[in-house]
Design a protein around this motif. Sequence first.
Motif, PDB file in Angstrom:
ATOM      1  N   THR A  46       1.100  -1.273  -0.165  1.00  0.00           N
ATOM      2  CA  THR A  46       0.145  -0.453   0.258  1.00  0.00           C
ATOM      3  C   THR A  46       0.993   1.005  -0.181  1.00  0.00           C
ATOM      4  OG1 THR A  46       0.266  -0.112   2.664  1.00  0.00           O
ATOM      5  CG2 THR A  46      -1.594  -1.112   1.653  1.00  0.00           C
ATOM      6  N   ILE A  47       0.371   2.280  -0.342  1.00  0.00           N
ATOM      7  CA  ILE A  47       1.102   3.862  -0.738  1.00  0.00           C
ATOM      8  C   ILE A  47       1.002   4.352   0.796  1.00  0.00           C
ATOM      9  CG2 ILE A  47       0.746   5.173  -2.079  1.00  0.00           C
ATOM     10  CD1 ILE A  47      -0.581   4.452  -3.920  1.00  0.00           C
ATOM     11  N   ARG A  51      -2.398   6.447   2.562  1.00  0.00           N
ATOM     12  CA  ARG A  51      -3.147   5.454   2.735  1.00  0.00           C
ATOM     13  C   ARG A  51      -4.220   5.791   4.033  1.00  0.00           C
ATOM     14  NH1 ARG A  51       0.513   3.204   6.465  1.00  0.00           N
ATOM     15  NH2 ARG A  51       1.991   2.116   4.097  1.00  0.00           N
ATOM     16  N   GLY A 118       1.763   0.018  -5.483  1.00  0.00           N
ATOM     17  CA  GLY A 118       0.504   0.497  -4.721  1.00  0.00           C
ATOM     18  C   GLY A 118      -0.770  -0.326  -5.108  1.00  0.00           C
ATOM     19  N   TYR A 121      -4.008   1.477  -4.101  1.00  0.00           N
ATOM     20  CA  TYR A 121      -5.019   2.314  -5.548  1.00  0.00           C
ATOM     21  C   TYR A 121      -5.351   1.231  -6.334  1.00  0.00           C
ATOM     22  CZ  TYR A 121      -3.605   6.408  -7.765  1.00  0.00           C
ATOM     23  OH  TYR A 121      -3.910   7.628  -7.992  1.00  0.00           O
ATOM     24  N   THR A 163       0.180   1.066 -12.282  1.00  0.00           N
ATOM     25  CA  THR A 163      -1.073   1.553 -11.050  1.00  0.00           C
ATOM     26  C   THR A 163       0.211   1.197 -10.138  1.00  0.00           C
ATOM     27  OG1 THR A 163      -2.602   2.189 -12.142  1.00  0.00           O
ATOM     28  CG2 THR A 163      -3.003   1.921  -9.988  1.00  0.00           C
ATOM     29  N   VAL A 166       3.417   2.517  -8.995  1.00  0.00           N
ATOM     30  CA  VAL A 166       3.317   4.106  -8.153  1.00  0.00           C
ATOM     31  C   VAL A 166       4.682   4.114  -8.386  1.00  0.00           C
ATOM     32  CG1 VAL A 166       2.319   3.888  -6.281  1.00  0.00           C
ATOM     33  CG2 VAL A 166       1.675   5.580  -7.807  1.00  0.00           C
ATOM     34  N   GLN A 167       5.119   3.965  -6.983  1.00  0.00           N
ATOM     35  CA  GLN A 167       6.935   4.311  -6.930  1.00  0.00           C
ATOM     36  C   GLN A 167       7.670   5.219  -7.540  1.00  0.00           C
ATOM     37  OE1 GLN A 167       8.963   1.976  -4.107  1.00  0.00           O
ATOM     38  NE2 GLN A 167       8.852   4.051  -1.987  1.00  0.00           N
TER      39      GLN A 167
END
Length: 399
Positions: A46-47, A51, A118, A121, A163, A166-167
């Motif tokens: 998770t981001i 979050r 992510g 997301y 997606t 994402v990082q």
Amino acid sequence: MRSNEPADPVAERRFGTGWISGTMSVALGIVGLLAVACFHFPSYLTIPEVRHLYPLVWVRLLLHAILVTAFLTGCTSFVLRGDKTLGTVGMALAVVAVLLGGSRVPIDGPTTSGVYLGLDYVLLLFVLYALIFIPLERVFGRLPQRVFRKDWKLDLAYFFVSTLLVQVTTFLTVAPASLLFGWAQGGAVQQWVKAQPTWLQFLELVVIVDFAQYWIHRAFHVVPWLWRFHAIHHSTEVLDWMSGNRQHIVDAAVTRGLIYIPAFALGFAELPMVLYVVLVSVQSVFIHANVNFRFGRLSYLFATPHFHHWHHGVDREAIDKNFAIHLPVLDMLFGTFHLPADRWPQGYGVDPNDVPSGYLAQWAYPFMPQRTRRPAMTPDGPAAPPPLPDPGPRHDHRP
Ligand SMILES: [Zn+2]
Ligand SMILES: [Zn+2]
């Protein structure tokens, strides 16, 4: 016995055959299982920055609803359908997700790590957009298309990978601006920009970013080696809510990295930036959607599906038109506006279309030697001139 009937894909998938419920069950089962994994491994899946934006109580409730629906639709498919595979797999996925803790998995481990995906997301966006756009395209569809249309797996792969990473994509977006204009932060201009009302900064961002995006997008069309990357986005011959995801990583990284530079250099505040990211995310799904909406005079004010579908048109009149993502006025100003009020393009894609249909093959495509030499590649015009006044195949950029 249904299994002995001649195979008819359309009849096999009709309402009442258990195919729709079975497919829903499997899709929701996969989403549910991945969501449970997010609860078990929040630091890796998770981001951290996002979050806190979604309330956990509602996410748990949504996950619970997803797992219950996956199981019930699986049961429905099992009862209705001769082939029990879809129903069984859907129910099994839901049961495994529940056995692994379902919506009640406590978050007691570490919640941050250096490297993360992510996945939260991915799942939230996927569920949200599917809930909005699948019914919308069913009811207001311009063309009679199925959800599982040609190349749906390819576009889904683009959505998932871009997606999930994402990082990486955020780093590629932010790094060039930070390197070039990190020194300018906190200056008088930036303080003045940041002090403006949020709504004004948001509107300024729309104008500034779309102006930059217009010229970068246009460059991707007219510079032959850049076009090789952007051709991936245009290779889709079906437009719907998933089509916009198809974009080569170089195309995405260069475009986002460059449009972020003016926004960063001018020092816009975080909230209008976040609001802009939400706008561009929703609008890029919407303008590709297979919906027959007409907005009258408003379609001159903001980009609509009708406007962007003409950008993807394979018709000769659609070549290199409608580059804006938000503001059609940019195309009016720079002579690339094309929006016949009463017509849509005859088809979508590129002609000739030598873009392969595999995900990895599309990543490699811009770097491979061209099999078919396009007219745009010749310095003096098309290699084999089409009959006049024919302007030539798509993306024939004669000097
Ligand atoms: Zn384009
Ligand atoms: Zn597009």
